[in-house]
Every structure is written in C-alpha cells, then in structure tokens.
Design a protein around this motif. Structure first.
Motif, PDB file in Angstrom:
ATOM      1  N   ALA A 160      -5.014  17.251  -2.577  1.00 35.32           N
ATOM      2  CA  ALA A 160      -5.480  15.695  -3.190  1.00 35.32           C
ATOM      3  C   ALA A 160      -5.773  14.394  -2.812  1.00 35.32           C
ATOM      4  CB  ALA A 160      -6.567  16.541  -4.844  1.00 35.32           C
ATOM      5  N   LEU A 161      -4.784  14.378  -2.921  1.00 39.72           N
ATOM      6  CA  LEU A 161      -4.288  12.583  -2.673  1.00 39.72           C
ATOM      7  C   LEU A 161      -4.698  12.519  -0.803  1.00 39.72           C
ATOM      8  CD1 LEU A 161      -2.932  10.099  -3.174  1.00 39.72           C
ATOM      9  CD2 LEU A 161      -0.544  11.344  -2.292  1.00 39.72           C
ATOM     10  N   LEU A 163       1.169  11.412   6.933  1.00 41.73           N
ATOM     11  CA  LEU A 163       1.807  11.677   6.386  1.00 41.73           C
ATOM     12  C   LEU A 163       2.417  12.774   5.073  1.00 41.73           C
ATOM     13  CD1 LEU A 163       3.865   7.680   6.601  1.00 41.73           C
ATOM     14  CD2 LEU A 163       4.455   9.905   7.390  1.00 41.73           C
ATOM     15  N   VAL A 164       1.414  12.333   4.164  1.00 46.38           N
ATOM     16  CA  VAL A 164       0.895  12.991   2.960  1.00 46.38           C
ATOM     17  C   VAL A 164       1.107  14.503   3.236  1.00 46.38           C
ATOM     18  CG1 VAL A 164      -0.552  13.514   0.846  1.00 46.38           C
ATOM     19  CG2 VAL A 164       0.298  11.186   1.021  1.00 46.38           C
ATOM     20  N   VAL A 165       0.289  15.045   4.485  1.00 51.70           N
ATOM     21  CA  VAL A 165      -0.195  16.402   4.560  1.00 51.70           C
ATOM     22  C   VAL A 165       1.265  16.599   5.386  1.00 51.70           C
ATOM     23  CG1 VAL A 165      -1.343  17.198   6.126  1.00 51.70           C
ATOM     24  CG2 VAL A 165      -2.676  15.836   5.632  1.00 51.70           C
ATOM     25  N   PHE A 166       1.513  15.771   5.627  1.00 49.72           N
ATOM     26  CA  PHE A 166       3.259  16.514   6.200  1.00 49.72           C
ATOM     27  C   PHE A 166       4.005  17.170   4.948  1.00 49.72           C
ATOM     28  CE2 PHE A 166       2.815  14.300  10.514  1.00 49.72           C
ATOM     29  CZ  PHE A 166       2.685  15.409  10.810  1.00 49.72           C
ATOM     30  N   GLY A 167       3.694  16.279   4.292  1.00 48.59           N
ATOM     31  CA  GLY A 167       4.972  16.495   2.732  1.00 48.59           C
ATOM     32  C   GLY A 167       3.622  18.104   2.695  1.00 48.59           C
ATOM     33  N   VAL A 168       2.611  18.487   2.072  1.00 51.26           N
ATOM     34  CA  VAL A 168       2.085  19.483   1.913  1.00 51.26           C
ATOM     35  C   VAL A 168       2.484  20.763   2.930  1.00 51.26           C
ATOM     36  CG1 VAL A 168       0.143  20.895   1.832  1.00 51.26           C
ATOM     37  CG2 VAL A 168       0.269  17.662   0.758  1.00 51.26           C
ATOM     38  N   LEU A 169       3.020  19.652   4.324  1.00 45.13           N
ATOM     39  CA  LEU A 169       2.909  21.711   4.990  1.00 45.13           C
ATOM     40  C   LEU A 169       4.391  21.480   4.232  1.00 45.13           C
ATOM     41  CD1 LEU A 169       3.619  23.149   7.884  1.00 45.13           C
ATOM     42  CD2 LEU A 169       3.966  20.964   8.357  1.00 45.13           C
ATOM     43  N   SER A 223       0.461  -1.480   0.191  1.00 45.87           N
ATOM     44  CA  SER A 223       0.136   0.435  -0.087  1.00 45.87           C
ATOM     45  C   SER A 223       0.565   1.658   0.239  1.00 45.87           C
ATOM     46  CB  SER A 223      -1.085   0.295   0.904  1.00 45.87           C
ATOM     47  OG  SER A 223      -2.025   0.806   1.416  1.00 45.87           O
ATOM     48  N   TYR A 224       1.780   1.637   0.465  1.00 46.94           N
ATOM     49  CA  TYR A 224       2.979   2.175   0.862  1.00 46.94           C
ATOM     50  C   TYR A 224       3.799   2.067  -0.714  1.00 46.94           C
ATOM     51  CZ  TYR A 224       2.023   3.924   5.734  1.00 46.94           C
ATOM     52  OH  TYR A 224       1.928   4.467   6.588  1.00 46.94           O
ATOM     53  N   LEU A 225       3.837   1.246  -1.370  1.00 44.83           N
ATOM     54  CA  LEU A 225       4.416   1.231  -2.367  1.00 44.83           C
ATOM     55  C   LEU A 225       3.658   2.169  -3.990  1.00 44.83           C
ATOM     56  CD1 LEU A 225       6.328  -1.971  -3.068  1.00 44.83           C
ATOM     57  CD2 LEU A 225       7.130   0.518  -2.770  1.00 44.83           C
ATOM     58  N   GLY A 226       2.544   1.789  -3.415  1.00 44.53           N
ATOM     59  CA  GLY A 226       1.905   2.686  -4.332  1.00 44.53           C
ATOM     60  C   GLY A 226       1.239   3.986  -3.989  1.00 44.53           C
ATOM     61  N   THR A 227       1.142   4.209  -2.755  1.00 44.61           N
ATOM     62  CA  THR A 227       0.792   5.589  -2.517  1.00 44.61           C
ATOM     63  C   THR A 227       1.985   6.228  -2.624  1.00 44.61           C
ATOM     64  OG1 THR A 227      -0.737   5.179  -1.023  1.00 44.61           O
ATOM     65  CG2 THR A 227       0.363   7.314  -0.872  1.00 44.61           C
ATOM     66  N   ILE A 228       2.753   6.589  -2.446  1.00 41.59           N
ATOM     67  CA  ILE A 228       4.456   6.902  -2.987  1.00 41.59           C
ATOM     68  C   ILE A 228       4.784   6.807  -4.189  1.00 41.59           C
ATOM     69  CG2 ILE A 228       6.654   7.626  -2.615  1.00 41.59           C
ATOM     70  CD1 ILE A 228       6.646   4.936  -0.164  1.00 41.59           C
ATOM     71  N   THR A 229       4.656   6.041  -4.946  1.00 44.35           N
ATOM     72  CA  THR A 229       3.902   6.239  -6.285  1.00 44.35           C
ATOM     73  C   THR A 229       4.237   7.111  -7.041  1.00 44.35           C
ATOM     74  OG1 THR A 229       4.927   3.821  -6.575  1.00 44.35           O
ATOM     75  CG2 THR A 229       4.058   4.575  -8.657  1.00 44.35           C
ATOM     76  N   VAL A 230       2.074   7.636  -6.475  1.00 39.43           N
ATOM     77  CA  VAL A 230       1.709   8.462  -6.750  1.00 39.43           C
ATOM     78  C   VAL A 230       2.001   9.552  -6.450  1.00 39.43           C
ATOM     79  CG1 VAL A 230      -1.725   9.716  -7.013  1.00 39.43           C
ATOM     80  CG2 VAL A 230      -0.882   6.795  -7.140  1.00 39.43           C
ATOM     81  N   ALA A 231       2.132   9.985  -5.338  1.00 42.10           N
ATOM     82  CA  ALA A 231       3.110  10.797  -5.151  1.00 42.10           C
ATOM     83  C   ALA A 231       4.216  11.652  -5.895  1.00 42.10           C
ATOM     84  CB  ALA A 231       3.229  11.017  -3.123  1.00 42.10           C
TER      85      ALA A 231
END
Length: 180
Positions: free
Chosen positions: A145-146, A168-174, A119-127
């Motif tokens: 949005a992700l 984790l994506v929210v921290f990336g957005v920050l 699941s993490y591989l998929g999410t990191i790939t999309v990001a």
C-alpha cells in the motif's frame, strides 16, 4: 567563527535533551530542534544552521531504531512507537517540501541532494513504523500500500524521487513475501 558557537549550542541542547527527557522523547526533541534550525537556516541563508539541522535529522532518525521502535505500549492505547515516530516522518517530509520550493542551497547541499535525502528519511521512517507496529502477516501488505501511495505521490507531484522510493519498497515487498 560564529558557526562554531551555534554548533556548540546545538550540541549542548542535544545533550540536554538526551539527559533530561524520557528515552522515547529524545529523537522527537532532536528532530524538532532540527526543524527549528532548518527554518532559521533557510530564513537567514545560513548553511551552517542547515547542516546542524541535517545532523539532528540523522541523529533522530538513527535513534528511532534503537529506542522508539522498540518501545512497548499498554494494550488498547496508542503505542509510543506511533506517537513518537509519525511526527518524525512528517518533519522529514516537511523539510523535503521546503527544500523543493526552490531555496538557495550550497554546492555541498546540491551535491548531496538533501531534498531527496530528507524524502528518503521520511519514507524509511514510515516503512519501519509499519514493520514494528503491524502484525508480521500484514507488513508486506502495508508496504505494498505504501508503494502505491508513493507511486500516486510521484505521479501527482511529478517528482521522480518518490517513484524511486516506490520501486525500493516494491523490492522490500518482494523479499518480505518470499521470506515470510
């Protein structure tokens, strides 16, 4: 000893893909081979085949950062980044979905939490695809949005791993918004 034969065959097929395919196609071939080994491993209850699939998943995932995400396309056409990376993300989420259906996993797989790993591989790939495919000003908005999509998936599926990924994506957005 039968596992060593399949490991050798997987290595030879991965090398064949490395030498004979175009550079942007290698990661796709590795991940497709991983999905085939993964399905064979699930149907035959073979830990060795599933481990080979995970190795191919990681190899394909790693390769996209060196080759696929740096591939430039012709303006006005779908970029090679898009049509080679999206199938990989779908394959990773497919593996996560199959693992979530309640398969018998080895203690190693359970301890490593391969369902979450896929699941993490998929999410990191999309990001990562969003980061390389979109203009720099729109990356943070796309990641936001992700994050919302991941929250919706976590709420709908009742799987906390997607909520963790959303955080984790929210921290990336920050960080992206504060440093851009």
């Amino acid at each position: 000893i039968s596992g060593s034969y399949t490991w050798a065959a997987s290595l030879l097929l991965a090398l064949l893909a490395w030498y004979e395919l175009r550079a942007v196609s290698v990661a796709v071939a590795w991940v497709i081979g991983g999905v085939i080994l993964f399905e064979l491993g699930l149907s035959r209850k073979s830990v060795s085949l599933r481990l080979q699939a995970y190795v191919l998943f990681v190899a394909g995932f790693t390769r996209i950062f060196f080759v696929n995400l740096n591939a430039a396309g012709t303006p006005g056409e779908i970029s090679p980044r898009f049509y080679t990376v999206v199938p990989l993300a779908l394959a990773f989420f497919y593996a996560q979905w199959r693992l979530h259906q309640g398969t018998d996993l080895s203690p190693f797989e359970q301890g490593f939490r391969v369902e979450h790993f896929c699941s993490y591989l998929g999410t990191i790939t999309v990001a990562a695809l969003m980061r390389f495919e979109l203009e720099a000003d729109w990356v943070a908005a796309a990641w936001a949005a992700l994050a919302w999509i991941l929250i919706a998936v976590a709420w709908r599926s009742k799987l906390p791993v997607f909520l963790h990924q959303a955080l984790l994506v929210v921290f990336g957005v920050l960080f992206r918004t504060s440093l851009h």
